[in-house]
Design a protein around this motif. Structure first.
Motif, PDB file in Angstrom:
ATOM      1  N   LEU A 248       0.860  -1.178   0.000  1.00 58.17           N
ATOM      2  CA  LEU A 248       0.000   0.000   0.000  1.00 58.17           C
ATOM      3  C   LEU A 248       0.899   1.232   0.000  1.00 58.17           C
ATOM      4  O   LEU A 248       1.642   1.467   0.949  1.00 58.17           O
ATOM      5  N   ILE A 249       0.826   1.978  -1.094  1.00 63.60           N
ATOM      6  CA  ILE A 249       1.709   3.128  -1.280  1.00 63.60           C
ATOM      7  C   ILE A 249       0.857   4.334  -1.663  1.00 63.60           C
ATOM      8  O   ILE A 249       0.086   4.274  -2.626  1.00 63.60           O
ATOM      9  N   GLY A 250       0.997   5.430  -0.914  1.00 63.49           N
ATOM     10  CA  GLY A 250       0.200   6.605  -1.182  1.00 63.49           C
ATOM     11  C   GLY A 250       1.017   7.862  -1.375  1.00 63.49           C
ATOM     12  O   GLY A 250       1.090   8.421  -2.474  1.00 63.49           O
ATOM     13  N   GLU A 251       1.678   8.324  -0.307  1.00 59.19           N
ATOM     14  CA  GLU A 251       2.397   9.593  -0.376  1.00 59.19           C
ATOM     15  C   GLU A 251       3.462   9.600  -1.464  1.00 59.19           C
ATOM     16  O   GLU A 251       3.687  10.631  -2.107  1.00 59.19           O
ATOM     17  N   ARG A 252       4.097   8.471  -1.672  1.00 58.93           N
ATOM     18  CA  ARG A 252       5.154   8.371  -2.690  1.00 58.93           C
ATOM     19  C   ARG A 252       4.643   8.806  -4.071  1.00 58.93           C
ATOM     20  O   ARG A 252       5.383   9.390  -4.869  1.00 58.93           O
ATOM     21  N   PHE A 253       3.365   8.497  -4.366  1.00 55.04           N
ATOM     22  CA  PHE A 253       2.778   8.875  -5.650  1.00 55.04           C
ATOM     23  C   PHE A 253       2.017  10.196  -5.572  1.00 55.04           C
ATOM     24  O   PHE A 253       2.076  11.016  -6.490  1.00 55.04           O
ATOM     25  N   MET A 254       1.298  10.403  -4.464  1.00 57.22           N
ATOM     26  CA  MET A 254       0.426  11.566  -4.370  1.00 57.22           C
ATOM     27  C   MET A 254       1.191  12.886  -4.300  1.00 57.22           C
ATOM     28  O   MET A 254       0.645  13.932  -4.628  1.00 57.22           O
ATOM     29  N   LYS A 255       2.440  12.853  -3.901  1.00 57.33           N
ATOM     30  CA  LYS A 255       3.216  14.096  -3.846  1.00 57.33           C
ATOM     31  C   LYS A 255       3.650  14.558  -5.230  1.00 57.33           C
ATOM     32  O   LYS A 255       4.122  15.683  -5.397  1.00 57.33           O
ATOM     33  N   GLU A 256       3.472  13.696  -6.238  1.00 58.80           N
ATOM     34  CA  GLU A 256       3.828  14.038  -7.608  1.00 58.80           C
ATOM     35  C   GLU A 256       2.639  14.703  -8.311  1.00 58.80           C
ATOM     36  O   GLU A 256       1.483  14.463  -7.966  1.00 58.80           O
TER      37      GLU A 256
END
Length: 274
Positions: A248-256
């Motif tokens: 589960l990965i969120g911030e790594r992508f959402m900050k882009e």
């Protein structure tokens, strides 16, 4: 940072009572009964993540998270639209999506799931909130979720069992999240997916070795997800080699600016390593 989990749960109970006044339980249950009578198939989170193929192991699978805000980071991507980002995730290789629905602390809403489904999202959707009451399970079903998050740190084992059983009655799968060695005992409840959170929900300190430490305490045959703090493709591949199926990965992508493209680049790099 002071422990914020108790604050969140206390507010969540107030929020639920407010929601029950706006939409009485009887009315919500009737809405869900109509939805279930239609018997529309919903994609399975467990099946989407399971990497134990008949011939060889599938590569790691990502639950790409739509998260605009967090208590520790503040706004991450304030103007992001769920119906845009989640469709991009779907087009760029996500196995499933997680959508934050807590409003006060994460800037989320049940409407985000409804909007994503209306836009054509067919992937499994994890309803991510602090679930402490059966009412929230009906909310998850009503907005089109496939699965709900239950957090061991929030719930006694008795309450967790009751919520898990009700989820299954509503044809919702359960991702049961744990953070400590003691909480791995909740795996006895036989959730559909077990998650290990690398972030302490009280202090927000993150350490991906938490997944490595606790993996061996989970049943061998259960689908396992590592959550939080996964920053590089190498992190994910290392944890996949430790037996985890999903991430589960969120911030790594959402900050882009383009989360879907960031997901694709991440997957391309990871799959080059396995």
């Amino acid at each position: 940072m002071a422990d914020i989990l108790e604050e969140i749960i206390a507010w969540k109970r107030i929020e639920i009572e407010q929601a029950k006044r706006q939409m009485p339980e009887r009315a919500l249950h009737a809405q869900v009964e109509r939805i279930m009578a239609e018997d529309q198939p919903v994609a399975s989170l467990k099946e989407a993540l399971n990497t134990q193929g008949a011939d060889k192991r599938r590569p790691p699978q990502i639950i790409a998270e739509f998260k605009r805000k967090s208590p520790s980071k503040g706004w991450i991507h304030q103007d992001a639209m769920a119906e845009t980002v989640t469709i991009d995730y779907q087009l760029h290789g996500a196995a499933a999506v997680s959508i934050l629905t807590d409003q006060k602390y994460f800037g989320g809403s049940d409407e985000f799931i409804l909007n994503a489904r209306r836009a054509g999202l067919t992937l499994p959707v994890l309803y991510k909130n602090f679930v402490v009451d059966e009412y929230q399970l009906f909310q998850a079903k009503a907005c089109g979720a496939s699965a709900v998050l239950l957090i061991a740190a929030d719930l006694s084992k008795t309450v967790c069992r009751r919520l898990l059983e009700m989820s299954h009655q509503l044809k919702l799968e359960v991702l049961l999240e744990m953070h400590t060695e003691g909480e791995t005992e909740y795996a006895d409840l036989q959730p559909d997916v077990c998650g290990i959170n690398n972030r302490n929900l009280g202090t927000f300190v993150t350490d991906i070795t938490n997944s490595v430490r606790l993996a061996s305490l989970l049943p061998n045959d259960i689908v396992k997800v590592s959550e939080s703090g996964i920053q590089t493709a190498g992190d994910m591949v290392m944890l996949w080699q430790q037996g985890f199926d999903g991430f589960l990965i969120g911030e790594r992508f959402m900050k882009e600016q383009q989360p879907g493209e960031a997901l694709k680049a991440f997957l391309d790099q990871a799959y080059g390593m396995v």
